[in-house]
Design a protein around this motif. Sequence first.
Motif, PDB file in Angstrom:
ATOM      1  N   LEU A  32       0.800  -1.224   0.000  1.00 19.99           N
ATOM      2  CA  LEU A  32       0.000   0.000   0.000  1.00 19.99           C
ATOM      3  C   LEU A  32       0.833   1.275   0.000  1.00 19.99           C
ATOM      4  CD1 LEU A  32      -2.801  -1.038   2.533  1.00 19.99           C
ATOM      5  CD2 LEU A  32      -2.943  -0.932   0.030  1.00 19.99           C
ATOM      6  N   ILE A  33       1.919   1.293   0.744  1.00 26.40           N
ATOM      7  CA  ILE A  33       2.719   2.520   0.818  1.00 26.40           C
ATOM      8  C   ILE A  33       3.317   2.890  -0.545  1.00 26.40           C
ATOM      9  CG2 ILE A  33       4.794   3.566   1.830  1.00 26.40           C
ATOM     10  CD1 ILE A  33       4.089   2.062   4.427  1.00 26.40           C
ATOM     11  N   PRO A  34       3.987   1.977  -1.252  1.00 27.56           N
ATOM     12  CA  PRO A  34       4.478   2.341  -2.583  1.00 27.56           C
ATOM     13  C   PRO A  34       3.346   2.563  -3.589  1.00 27.56           C
ATOM     14  CG  PRO A  34       4.956   0.029  -2.103  1.00 27.56           C
ATOM     15  CD  PRO A  34       4.485   0.641  -0.835  1.00 27.56           C
ATOM     16  N   ALA A  35       2.209   1.874  -3.415  1.00 32.55           N
ATOM     17  CA  ALA A  35       1.082   2.065  -4.330  1.00 32.55           C
ATOM     18  C   ALA A  35       0.530   3.478  -4.204  1.00 32.55           C
ATOM     19  CB  ALA A  35      -0.015   1.045  -4.055  1.00 32.55           C
ATOM     20  N   ARG A  36       0.426   3.976  -2.989  1.00 26.93           N
ATOM     21  CA  ARG A  36      -0.051   5.344  -2.771  1.00 26.93           C
ATOM     22  C   ARG A  36       0.913   6.348  -3.400  1.00 26.93           C
ATOM     23  NH1 ARG A  36      -3.847   9.285  -2.069  1.00 26.93           N
ATOM     24  NH2 ARG A  36      -3.140  10.891  -0.625  1.00 26.93           N
ATOM     25  N   ALA A  37       2.205   6.136  -3.241  1.00 24.80           N
ATOM     26  CA  ALA A  37       3.196   7.025  -3.850  1.00 24.80           C
ATOM     27  C   ALA A  37       3.093   6.989  -5.371  1.00 24.80           C
ATOM     28  CB  ALA A  37       4.598   6.621  -3.400  1.00 24.80           C
ATOM     29  N   ASP A  38       2.881   5.804  -5.923  1.00 23.12           N
ATOM     30  CA  ASP A  38       2.741   5.652  -7.377  1.00 23.12           C
ATOM     31  C   ASP A  38       1.476   6.343  -7.865  1.00 23.12           C
ATOM     32  OD1 ASP A  38       4.054   4.655  -9.621  1.00 23.12           O
ATOM     33  OD2 ASP A  38       2.796   2.860  -9.700  1.00 23.12           O
ATOM     34  N   TYR A  39       0.404   6.210  -7.101  1.00 25.44           N
ATOM     35  CA  TYR A  39      -0.864   6.872  -7.426  1.00 25.44           C
ATOM     36  C   TYR A  39      -0.664   8.391  -7.507  1.00 25.44           C
ATOM     37  CZ  TYR A  39      -5.597   8.718  -6.641  1.00 25.44           C
ATOM     38  OH  TYR A  39      -6.770   9.435  -6.732  1.00 25.44           O
ATOM     39  N   LEU A  40      -0.017   8.951  -6.504  1.00 20.34           N
ATOM     40  CA  LEU A  40       0.211  10.397  -6.473  1.00 20.34           C
ATOM     41  C   LEU A  40       1.106  10.853  -7.614  1.00 20.34           C
ATOM     42  CD1 LEU A  40       0.708  10.913  -2.625  1.00 20.34           C
ATOM     43  CD2 LEU A  40      -1.296  11.537  -4.005  1.00 20.34           C
ATOM     44  N   ALA A  41       2.019   9.973  -8.047  1.00 21.85           N
ATOM     45  CA  ALA A  41       2.948  10.326  -9.120  1.00 21.85           C
ATOM     46  C   ALA A  41       2.286  10.282 -10.500  1.00 21.85           C
ATOM     47  CB  ALA A  41       4.151   9.389  -9.094  1.00 21.85           C
ATOM     48  N   HIS A  42       1.246   9.458 -10.642  1.00 25.74           N
ATOM     49  CA  HIS A  42       0.679   9.239 -11.970  1.00 25.74           C
ATOM     50  C   HIS A  42      -0.705   9.826 -12.195  1.00 25.74           C
ATOM     51  CE1 HIS A  42       3.910   6.185 -11.980  1.00 25.74           C
ATOM     52  NE2 HIS A  42       3.878   6.345 -13.284  1.00 25.74           N
ATOM     53  N   VAL A  43      -1.425  10.119 -11.126  1.00 24.83           N
ATOM     54  CA  VAL A  43      -2.773  10.664 -11.273  1.00 24.83           C
ATOM     55  C   VAL A  43      -2.718  12.174 -11.110  1.00 24.83           C
ATOM     56  CG1 VAL A  43      -5.119  10.681 -10.319  1.00 24.83           C
ATOM     57  CG2 VAL A  43      -3.836   8.527 -10.451  1.00 24.83           C
ATOM     58  N   SER A  44      -3.376  12.888 -12.023  1.00 29.14           N
ATOM     59  CA  SER A  44      -3.367  14.349 -11.965  1.00 29.14           C
ATOM     60  C   SER A  44      -3.881  14.841 -10.619  1.00 29.14           C
ATOM     61  CB  SER A  44      -4.264  14.915 -13.075  1.00 29.14           C
ATOM     62  OG  SER A  44      -4.481  16.307 -12.871  1.00 29.14           O
ATOM     63  N   PRO A  45      -3.209  15.840 -10.030  1.00 32.67           N
ATOM     64  CA  PRO A  45      -3.682  16.389  -8.754  1.00 32.67           C
ATOM     65  C   PRO A  45      -5.037  17.076  -8.888  1.00 32.67           C
ATOM     66  CG  PRO A  45      -1.908  17.742  -9.652  1.00 32.67           C
ATOM     67  CD  PRO A  45      -1.967  16.500 -10.489  1.00 32.67           C
ATOM     68  N   HIS A  46      -5.465  17.304 -10.141  1.00 25.43           N
ATOM     69  CA  HIS A  46      -6.751  17.965 -10.381  1.00 25.43           C
ATOM     70  C   HIS A  46      -7.904  16.971 -10.499  1.00 25.43           C
ATOM     71  CE1 HIS A  46      -4.447  21.592 -10.984  1.00 25.43           C
ATOM     72  NE2 HIS A  46      -3.748  21.017 -11.940  1.00 25.43           N
ATOM     73  N   TYR A  47      -7.585  15.678 -10.572  1.00 22.76           N
ATOM     74  CA  TYR A  47      -8.637  14.695 -10.847  1.00 22.76           C
ATOM     75  C   TYR A  47      -9.728  14.701  -9.783  1.00 22.76           C
ATOM     76  CZ  TYR A  47     -11.066  10.546 -12.336  1.00 22.76           C
ATOM     77  OH  TYR A  47     -12.054   9.704 -12.779  1.00 22.76           O
ATOM     78  N   ASP A  48      -9.351  14.856  -8.535  1.00 24.41           N
ATOM     79  CA  ASP A  48     -10.322  14.793  -7.441  1.00 24.41           C
ATOM     80  C   ASP A  48     -11.000  16.131  -7.154  1.00 24.41           C
ATOM     81  OD1 ASP A  48     -10.014  12.110  -7.056  1.00 24.41           O
ATOM     82  OD2 ASP A  48      -8.728  12.268  -5.292  1.00 24.41           O
ATOM     83  N   GLU A  49     -10.823  17.123  -8.025  1.00 30.14           N
ATOM     84  CA  GLU A  49     -11.447  18.425  -7.785  1.00 30.14           C
ATOM     85  C   GLU A  49     -12.969  18.318  -7.690  1.00 30.14           C
ATOM     86  OE1 GLU A  49      -8.188  21.539  -9.710  1.00 30.14           O
ATOM     87  OE2 GLU A  49      -9.899  20.881 -10.922  1.00 30.14           O
TER      88      GLU A  49
END
Length: 207
Positions: A23-40
């Motif tokens: 989970l810890i590396p998956a969360r880091a990977d998620y933040l690296a690949h998903v736009s920070p604007h997606y959850d707006e």
Amino acid sequence: MKTTTQTGDDKFATLCRQAWDTLIPARADYLAHVSPHYDEVLHDVAQRTEHTGSLGKTDIAALVVWKRLSAQTRWVTALMSLPDTHVRAVTERAVTAVRDTTLTRSEAARIGRGIIAELPGFHTGDALASAVLTAAAPQRMAVYDRRVQHALDTLGLTLTSTPGRYGRYLQLLDDLLKHGAAPAGWTARDIDTALYWTGKPNPAPSP
């Protein structure tokens, strides 16, 4: 020589601790690949809900798009045919439930999920319902979908589809936060994004 065996609780605690290695590396990977604007969209709905204490048809429609669900289904017609005041009366009760800190996270989730089931489109399945409840209480609730379920299965963490699944899901996230190396400040929502990323389909191999 006497040997010891793990109890069911010990085995579960071990699975939880092992899950953090994923989970810890998956969360880091998620933040690296998903736009920070997606959850707006989710954040906008959550902010409106914070002020109004309920969600209307417009808010639910926005979450349908955010979850990339189909709006070409009969339940959408049924929901849109209801007065917005009725939708808000139901969601207001659900919002109150999931924000009730006198209840455990899982109890609040179970009650909120039961209330939201009164609306068309929320009788079965937890994807959209979980999005609505997460918008209502983003620091307590979490989103559930097929990718999350696939990740849980892969990690050996049991979550069945029998009634009450959403409440059990939040209990499982609480258990994860209590066991192992949960990073400081992680919320249930942080875990659900890590699970979502873990459960993504593997790319097809190159020919």
